[in-house]
Design an enzyme around this catalytic site. Sequence first.
Site, short mmCIF file in Angstrom:
data_model
loop_
_atom_site.label_atom_id
_atom_site.label_comp_id
_atom_site.label_asym_id
_atom_site.label_seq_id
_atom_site.Cartn_x
_atom_site.Cartn_y
_atom_site.Cartn_z
N CYS A 1 0.83 -1.23 0.00
CA CYS A 1 0.00 0.00 0.00
C CYS A 1 0.85 1.27 0.00
CB CYS A 1 -0.97 0.06 1.18
SG CYS A 1 -2.22 -1.22 1.15
N SER A 2 2.11 1.16 -0.38
CA SER A 2 3.01 2.32 -0.35
C SER A 2 3.80 2.44 -1.64
CB SER A 2 3.97 2.20 0.84
OG SER A 2 3.27 2.17 2.04
#
Lengths: 386, 85
Positions: A342-343
């Site tokens: 998620c980054s």
Amino acid sequence: MVKKKLIYLDNAATSFPKPEQVYQKMDHCMRNIGANPGRSGHRMAIKADEMVYNTRETIKKLFNISNSENIIFTSNATIALNLGIKGVLQKGDEVISSSIEHNSVFRPLMQLIKKGVRVKFIPCSEDGFLDPDDVEKAVTDKTKLIIVNHASNVTGNITPIKEIGKIAKRSGAIFFIDAAQTAGNISIDVKRDYIDMLACSGHKSLLGPQGTGILYVRPGIELNTIIEGGTGSSSESENQPELLPDKLESGTLNTVGIVGLGAGVDFILKTGLDKIRNRKVFLTIKLLKGLENLNGIKIYGPGDAGKIVPIVSFNINSIDPSEVGYLLDERFGIMTRVGLHCSPLAHKTIGSFPKGTVRVSLGYFNTEGDIDYLINSLKNILKTKA
Amino acid sequence: MDKELKEECILVFQTTHRTLQAENILKKEKIKIKIVLKPRSITTDCGLAIRFNAEDKDVIFKIIKNNNLSLMGVYSRSGEKWIKL
């Protein structure tokens, strides 16, 4: 195939297992104190109120917060970040953030850019470090908010928040930290570190259950609400109450989850954060040593256990991280997390985008044996893939 | 405990959190109190109030002041009515 043991090395996604008292307190709460806090006023509801109150008081100690009414319960860190970011910013405002932010900060900011908020994302070094000097250079007297990741969920690299907090204080900007990976891992003191707002999840290193998150808002900061509704207080008014925590806590709370979170934080306070930190640093040193000795390994981040929370991202040769993760799970029963975590911003910063990495994240309950087993399993994978 | 609370007085705070904060502090000071529902004639709130003995009034006010608790109001019962003190 021989049935293998199961090793959980994905504590940065959520910690597992939880301390025994977390399970016990939640079970007791759900069986005996099932009422709705802040609503009905009968004995069971009052008991529920007290349990929520006690959890706030426990959390207050961990972060050296003066008044526990400034602690807001949310369902996760993402909601806490959204409440904070969107509660502060309006069209035309200027924000400083960084290039290691998780999507829970990055996406709300990207959404606000469309609405006329201006954001400067400060580039971080290749090992994912945000240099306070770069923040200092970017800050202006128009900067309304500085929001930074306290530790990257990809590299584990710890941001020197106190230095950045000082810069925010001098410039008059609100200093907001995303402590999802640091709360319960390393010491956080809202006064010492000049923190105006803090968001974190309750289910990671705070050892509570999923469905819990925290937002701290310093007294004197008035947030706009993005969610309004029933609070059990000032019911005669058409308007949302102005006082915390009610202002930011509309709707029924996750009482059982909050009780579990309280038990998790209580475990940390009783065990001692220093002891927990030392144990994790010890395990991280062993992990890094083991990984460094593997052929064709590329470790991301500073590679120094003292500078990171217990998160290590790596790749081996040119093997797809998904395949490494799959083989670890399928053949050896080792659970890690692979991909972009998620980054995407952080992976672009460290040069692992779009493939991502294999991420190992340790918890207090991991053992030296777990790490030996991981390293041997990786050796085995390397042998068969060579 | 109800029997011990002769002359009925209540402390009203704006939020449940502040009510419980006051309750905890007053209990630590060994003051006889009881959490009750806020009377509907005072507020339409679904919230809680703290009942106490009138004779403890001065001690309670001192504790509230020393702990910087922001009180919304103090009421005393007179028949069916609550009079703000």
